[in-house]
Motif scaffolding. Structure first.
Motif, PDB file in Angstrom:
ATOM      1  N   THR A   3      -3.695   3.228  -0.618  1.00  0.00           N
ATOM      2  CA  THR A   3      -5.163   3.176  -0.410  1.00  0.00           C
ATOM      3  C   THR A   3      -5.743   3.714   0.614  1.00  0.00           C
ATOM      4  O   THR A   3      -6.714   4.590   0.407  1.00  0.00           O
ATOM      5  N   ARG A   4      -5.038   3.554   1.744  1.00  0.00           N
ATOM      6  CA  ARG A   4      -5.612   4.160   3.095  1.00  0.00           C
ATOM      7  C   ARG A   4      -5.390   5.617   3.002  1.00  0.00           C
ATOM      8  O   ARG A   4      -6.558   6.301   3.285  1.00  0.00           O
ATOM      9  N   LEU A  24     -10.658  -0.488   4.125  1.00  0.00           N
ATOM     10  CA  LEU A  24      -9.816   0.376   4.764  1.00  0.00           C
ATOM     11  C   LEU A  24     -10.597   1.865   5.287  1.00  0.00           C
ATOM     12  O   LEU A  24     -10.002   2.829   5.848  1.00  0.00           O
ATOM     13  N   ARG A  25     -12.078   1.878   4.886  1.00  0.00           N
ATOM     14  CA  ARG A  25     -12.568   2.828   5.629  1.00  0.00           C
ATOM     15  C   ARG A  25     -12.965   2.319   6.943  1.00  0.00           C
ATOM     16  O   ARG A  25     -13.635   3.116   7.707  1.00  0.00           O
ATOM     17  N   THR A  52      -7.377   0.103   9.987  1.00  0.00           N
ATOM     18  CA  THR A  52      -6.213   0.723   9.430  1.00  0.00           C
ATOM     19  C   THR A  52      -5.504  -0.213   8.276  1.00  0.00           C
ATOM     20  O   THR A  52      -5.549  -1.290   8.240  1.00  0.00           O
ATOM     21  N   SER A  53      -4.468   0.650   7.836  1.00  0.00           N
ATOM     22  CA  SER A  53      -3.839  -0.204   6.583  1.00  0.00           C
ATOM     23  C   SER A  53      -2.818  -1.251   7.372  1.00  0.00           C
ATOM     24  O   SER A  53      -2.485  -2.412   6.801  1.00  0.00           O
ATOM     25  N   SER A  85      -4.983  -4.375   8.131  1.00  0.00           N
ATOM     26  CA  SER A  85      -5.380  -4.985   6.793  1.00  0.00           C
ATOM     27  C   SER A  85      -4.061  -5.812   6.170  1.00  0.00           C
ATOM     28  O   SER A  85      -4.312  -6.690   5.487  1.00  0.00           O
ATOM     29  N   ALA A 141       3.559   1.565   7.114  1.00  0.00           N
ATOM     30  CA  ALA A 141       2.308   1.991   7.793  1.00  0.00           C
ATOM     31  C   ALA A 141       2.680   2.719   8.949  1.00  0.00           C
ATOM     32  O   ALA A 141       2.184   3.784   9.268  1.00  0.00           O
ATOM     33  N   GLU A 170       0.689   4.730  11.818  1.00  0.00           N
ATOM     34  CA  GLU A 170      -0.015   4.128  12.489  1.00  0.00           C
ATOM     35  C   GLU A 170       0.543   3.320  13.745  1.00  0.00           C
ATOM     36  O   GLU A 170       2.021   2.864  13.262  1.00  0.00           O
TER      37      GLU A 170
END
Length: 287
Positions: free
Chosen positions: A25-26, A88-89, A92-93, A96, A256, A262
């Motif tokens: 999704t990210r 996620l806007r 970061t994933s 989250s 991630a 990330e």
């Protein structure tokens, strides 16, 4: 195969599949609007779900099942995907994913309220401890992270827990894959219309990574994962098998870090280890 073991195995496969949801999704929301992404993934999965129902000539749900199917649709087809895409806007994933540690507690609570589960008191001790670790981490990161993103993730966890518990209860009657397919079919007209309404003006700027992310959340996160997950919850118990979600941060953080590059802080790892330890304690007293 033992029914309980089969339930845990199905649940574990579901968790593995869901682990890629937030990273995918990210990637997707980098190019796609969150509303379009939510509608498109549900529309794609919905058309596939209807095809499966027609192929196997499944009997239509009874009228009394419609309310439960609507709850499932609002929780896992619309609510969780939309709220996480919006979150996620802002975060970061990797950040989250920590919130996934709250899902077992949310699922267990709704499992008691909606599914008739009755875990022992010690179960709640471990579940609440794991959730407290997650909440403490979120508060500690509040200065550098986004309160908006954290709030959206918290809302996503609540509606997802309700959708999981409601779907698991209904799966005992309709079957695991049938529940998610009927929920997707029920929401298809709205999601299809919303997809068209929020269609990007041009696809020229959409990168291949975003398309891959959309494909993953449509096929795996929205459909295939639920086939295994609802089957596992129905066979192994909502509260008990639901604790497997505490393993999801492990897999999600690994994805991630490896795929999205990330940063995974030492504190994230410590919190994840803590909540995973809690799952084993909670599992022991789930029934």
């Amino acid at each position: 195969m033992d029914k309980s073991f089969d339930g845990w195995l199905s649940g574990f496969i579901g968790v593995l599949i869901f682990s890629g949801s937030l990273p995918a999704t990210r990637v997707a929301v980098m190019d796609f609007d969150p509303t379009f992404l939510t509608a498109a993934r549900a529309a794609i999965a919905g058309m596939l779900g209807i095809a499966m129902l027609l192929l196997f000539r499944e009997k239509r749900p009874e009228r009394g099942d419609l309310v439960s199917l609507i709850v499932v649709a609002l929780g896992v087809v619309v609510g969780f995907p939309l709220l996480t895409a919006l979150a996620l806007r802002h975060v970061t994933s990797a950040h989250s994913i920590i919130f996934v540690g709250l899902l077992p507690l949310a699922t267990a609570v709704f499992g008691v309220l909606r599914g008739g589960d009755h875990p022992r008191p010690a179960f709640w001790l471990f579940s609440c401890l794991g959730s407290a670790l997650v909440a403490g981490f979120a508060l500690a990161q509040g200065v550098s992270a986004s309160p908006v993103g954290d709030g959206l993730m918290l809302g996503a966890i609540i509606v997802c827990g309700l959708g999981y518990a409601e779907g698991a209860k209904l799966s005992r009657k309709l079957g695991g894959w049938q529940v998610i397919c009927w929920a997707l079919a029920l929401s298809l007209p709205v999601m299809l219309a919303l997809s068209v309404a929020t269609l990007p003006p041009s696809f020229a700027a959409i990168g291949s990574s975003a398309w891959i992310g959309l494909a993953y959340v449509s096929l795996f996160s929205m459909l295939i994962g639920f086939v295994f997950w609802y089957r596992g919850l129905a066979q192994g118990g909502i509260a008990a098998v639901g604790q497997l979600q505490l393993l999801q941060p492990f897999f999600g953080l690994a994805l991630a870090a490896s795929l999205l590059h990330e940063k995974v802080s030492p504190m994230m790892v410590v919190v994840t280890l803590g909540v995973v330890a809690c799952v084993f304690g909670a599992k022991r007293f789930a029934r």
